[in-house]
Design a protein around this motif. Structure first.
Motif, short mmCIF file in Angstrom:
data_model
loop_
_atom_site.label_atom_id
_atom_site.label_comp_id
_atom_site.label_asym_id
_atom_site.label_seq_id
_atom_site.Cartn_x
_atom_site.Cartn_y
_atom_site.Cartn_z
N UNK A 1 -7.87 -6.89 2.26
CA UNK A 1 -7.77 -6.02 3.68
C UNK A 1 -8.72 -4.89 3.55
N UNK A 2 -9.84 -4.64 4.50
CA UNK A 2 -10.89 -3.95 4.45
C UNK A 2 -10.52 -2.36 3.88
N UNK A 3 -9.60 -1.71 4.74
CA UNK A 3 -9.21 -0.47 4.05
C UNK A 3 -8.74 -0.13 2.83
N UNK A 4 -7.88 -1.12 2.37
CA UNK A 4 -7.33 -1.06 1.22
C UNK A 4 -8.31 -1.42 0.08
N UNK B 1 1.04 -1.26 0.15
CA UNK B 1 0.10 0.16 -0.17
C UNK B 1 1.09 1.30 0.02
N UNK B 2 2.03 1.34 0.81
CA UNK B 2 3.04 2.38 0.97
C UNK B 2 3.47 2.66 -0.29
N UNK C 1 -3.56 6.73 4.31
CA UNK C 1 -4.66 6.58 5.53
C UNK C 1 -4.92 5.06 5.53
N UNK C 2 -4.88 4.14 4.49
CA UNK C 2 -5.21 2.87 4.49
C UNK C 2 -3.96 2.10 5.31
N UNK D 1 -8.34 -5.26 -7.64
CA UNK D 1 -7.85 -4.96 -6.19
C UNK D 1 -8.82 -4.56 -5.30
N UNK D 2 -9.96 -4.10 -5.98
CA UNK D 2 -11.41 -3.53 -5.03
C UNK D 2 -11.79 -4.70 -4.16
N UNK D 3 -11.49 -6.03 -4.46
CA UNK D 3 -11.75 -7.30 -4.01
C UNK D 3 -10.83 -7.72 -3.10
N UNK D 4 -9.73 -7.02 -2.55
CA UNK D 4 -8.70 -7.24 -1.92
C UNK D 4 -9.28 -7.53 -0.61
#
Lengths: 325, 94, 256
Positions: free
Chosen positions: A155-158, A49-50, A95-96, A150-153
């Motif tokens: 990790x919730x916040x991601x 994410x970073x 933020x995620x 990746x919308x289905x990844x």
């Protein structure tokens, strides 16, 4: 992609816990920040994410390079709005990442020290106005290939950040193609700019997906965790198949003499990019690595007094409020 | 002292008078500036008519391990849902 | 007063004064995109630049219409040379550090907001309409820039020093926007646009209040530069136009 070659971290934890965690992911459940997760999952996600966030922020620079030279008021506004969206996307992603226990400042420092990477694509220069079209068409087009799944990844916040980003991104690729159409159907000079842009951005766009990872253990782990949804090769093939007819419509030539339709596999055969160039760019030897880092470093250093000044004022205000109560 | 601005959670009420909904977070030195930042960051596409900001540190969350005890008991109270009751069609809309 | 000023010419001029100032300031602010001190601020500045560019399209669009020579907003923005620009000198000042950018924004917003309010009362409906739309945007610009000037003026020792330096540097460019010339007076008398000197009381009271709260001091008896709204600019504008207009000038037959 925006997150290239993210190594997944090894995990040494209670096998029962790991199995239960994997079962949740397999059942399509979202993992939320405060819930138990393997340390490797957490670290890999921070890295991915970073890197994705850094790519959005550094990605402002090549396109920002043309904001002051956009040829009409409307083009200027569209480009500015788009580059601003990238800042927004970087913000959502930071933020995620922060929900995993790392601060935005820490991530920024890791970027500036070279400890964390960003996508190789943003180390290529934007040299003529058609590059702005090509970036939207090809670079955003390649990014979308990765971001939609990746919308289905897991990790919730991601996942939620990606949903918002995909919604906002939908105009980016179209505005790029819109520029390309104008250029390709314009004066001979404009058409030459369009072809030049495609020539320079084609292979770097293919590199965005990263080298083949079909045999990579890291990739297998990330896919099991659903923080990576497709293999690099799958996405690259999909991108080429989608882009070739679009280039044909523009009357532009993809700079690959070996590109041809393969009836059997139902897709195009195409040449691999020069992976040694890719690894050099990742190492810091791309055409613009130094300038990109210099710009981010300068913004960070020059902005320190501003960030501190506002924090100091906020502390004074809150102290005054407490005193008054 | 760290000069990193604290994190805020942003809630926005959309156009249609629905509840404020969590849309994301951002950094700001204080609440007033968090509202301004939220306006600039989260309403770029005309998404909202009202903004709430809450310091992330002020949120108390239910513990994930309580998920069972907290939420499962309501599963069995099916009579709270209108579909639990069979009303003859002749009675009309209810 | 003797009406040596032709009203149509004056109106074209007056509209260019509004549109060129928003154009040049919008351009300056957009230079920050990707380089601001913090992401939230980067995004906020881009919003402001977008507002200003949008206002430019309206003001210069109307100017072209009034002129009646077939020039649209883009032709005016990208095909005039320095001496034809009518923007305030204040807005062409380089960005400098972030403090200078914010101070320039505040000094301009404190003029822009009451000016638009006055223009809402124009007897030319087209002007009143643009002013009303722009006014809603600029009210927020002013709220933001005033707030930041106060916070940074009364922040750390360094932020205070930087804001005071910015104020000292920019102050000599504030006289121009509060002084009326013949064109302004003719338009004001006809009820079409507002004379800059009529904005002075509102500007002075707002600026005084904000600077006071920011613990900043306006220089006294400073010399005031003038000429921007009549086409006499600083060297900075030429460089900005060289960048901004380059594509249109290099490829005059192209459409974009």
């Amino acid at each position: 992609m925006y997150a290239q070659m993210v190594k997944s971290e090894a995990t040494n934890e209670d096998p029962a816990k790991l199995a239960a965690f994997q079962a949740r992911i397999d059942a399509g459940e979202k993992i939320e920040p405060k819930e138990w997760m393997p340390e490797g999952y957490r670290k890999t996600l921070i890295r991915q994410i970073g890197q994705h966030a850094h790519s959005e922020i550094v990605g402002q620079l090549p396109e920002g390079n043309w904001i002051t030279r956009a040829p009409t008021l409307e083009r200027k506004a569209i480009l500015l709005a788009k580059v601003q969206d990238e800042a927004g996307h970087g913000l959502y992603l930071y933020c995620a990442a922060e929900t995993l226990g790392v601060s935005r400042d820490e991530l920024t420092e890791a970027l500036l020290s070279g400890k964390m990477k960003y996508s190789s694509i943003f180390n290529y220069p934007t040299l003529n106005w058609a590059d702005i079209g090509a970036v939207g068409w090809l670079v955003d087009g390649a990014a979308i290939m990765n971001q939609v799944p990746l919308q289905r990844t897991s990790f919730g916040p991601y996942s939620r950040a990606m949903i918002r980003i995909c919604k906002e991104e939908s105009f980016h690729q179209r505005q790029g193609y819109d520029i390309m159409m104008k250029m390709a159907k314009g004066t001979p000079e404009q058409k030459a700019m369009a072809q030049d842009a495609l020539n320079r951005f084609w292979y770097p766009s293919l590199m965005m997906f990263g080298p083949s990872d079909k045999d990579s253990v890291h990739s297998a782990q990330s896919m099991a965790w659903k923080i990576k949804i497709n293999t690099n090769d799958e996405l690259r093939q999909k991108f080429v198949d989608q882009t070739v007819p679009q280039a044909e419509y523009l009357g532009l030539t993809i700079p690959d003499p070996d590109l041809r339709w393969n009836e059997e596999k139902g897709g195009y055969d195409f040449s691999e990019p020069d992976w040694s160039e890719f690894f050099e760019v990742i190492k810091g030897n791309g055409p613009c690595n130094a300038e990109r880092m210099e710009a981010r470093q300068k913004a960070w250093d020059d902005g320190a007094w501003f960030r501190e000044g506002l924090m100091a004022h906020a502390r004074k205000r809150s102290a005054a409020k407490v005193a008054a109560e | 002292m760290s000069s990193e601005w604290p994190l805020w959670e942003i809630f926005i009420r959309g156009q249609h008078g629905l509840n404020h909904r969590h849309v994301g977070s951002l950094h700001a030195p204080d609440a007033e500036m968090a509202v301004k930042h939220a306006r600039d960051v989260y309403t770029r596409r005309n998404e909202g008519v009202s903004i709430w900001v809450v310091p992330s540190a002020a949120i108390t969350a239910s513990s994930p391990s309580d998920k069972g005890p907290l939420f499962e008991p309501s599963n069995s109270k099916v009579y709270r849902h209108p579909t639990f009751f069979d009303i003859p069609e002749d009675v009309g809309k209810m | 007063m003797d009406t040596v000023v032709d009203l149509d010419t004056a109106l074209f001029e007056g509209l260019c004064r509004m549109g060129d100032s928003t154009l040049v300031l919008g351009h300056r602010v957009s230079e920050w995109c990707g380089h601001a001190p913090v992401l939230e601020e980067d995004i906020a500045l881009a919003n402001m630049a977008l507002d200003l560019i949008g206002q430019t399209q309206l003001w210069l669009g109307l100017a072209g219409e009034v002129e009646g020579k077939g020039r649209d907003a883009d032709a005016l923005a990208f095909r005039r040379d320095v001496w034809e620009f009518r923007n305030l000198l204040l807005v062409e000042r380089p960005n400098g550090d972030f403090g200078q950018t914010l101070m320039r924004q505040f000094l301009f917003d404190a003029w822009h907001q009451p000016m638009l309010k006055a223009l809402e009362g124009s007897n030319d409906a087209r002007i009143a309409e643009i002013a009303a739309k722009a006014g809603r945007e600029v009210a927020y610009h002013l709220e933001r820039s005033a707030d930041l000037v106060i916070r940074l003026g009364d922040g750390t020792e360094e932020s205070h020093k930087r804001m005071q330096t910015a104020l000292d540097n920019l102050w000599p460019y504030t006289g121009e926007m509060l002084t009326s010339d013949e064109t302004d007076r003719a338009l004001a008398e006809a009820g079409i646009m507002a004379a800059p000197d009529s904005i002075r009381p509102a500007w002075e009271s707002l600026v005084g209040e904000v600077l006071g709260e920011a613990t900043l001091t306006a220089p006294e008896g400073a010399y005031m530069h003038k000429g921007g709204n009549q086409g006499t600019h600083s060297e900075h504008l030429g460089h900005m136009l060289a960048t901004m207009q380059w594509l249109q000038r290099a490829y005059p037959d192209a459409t974009w």
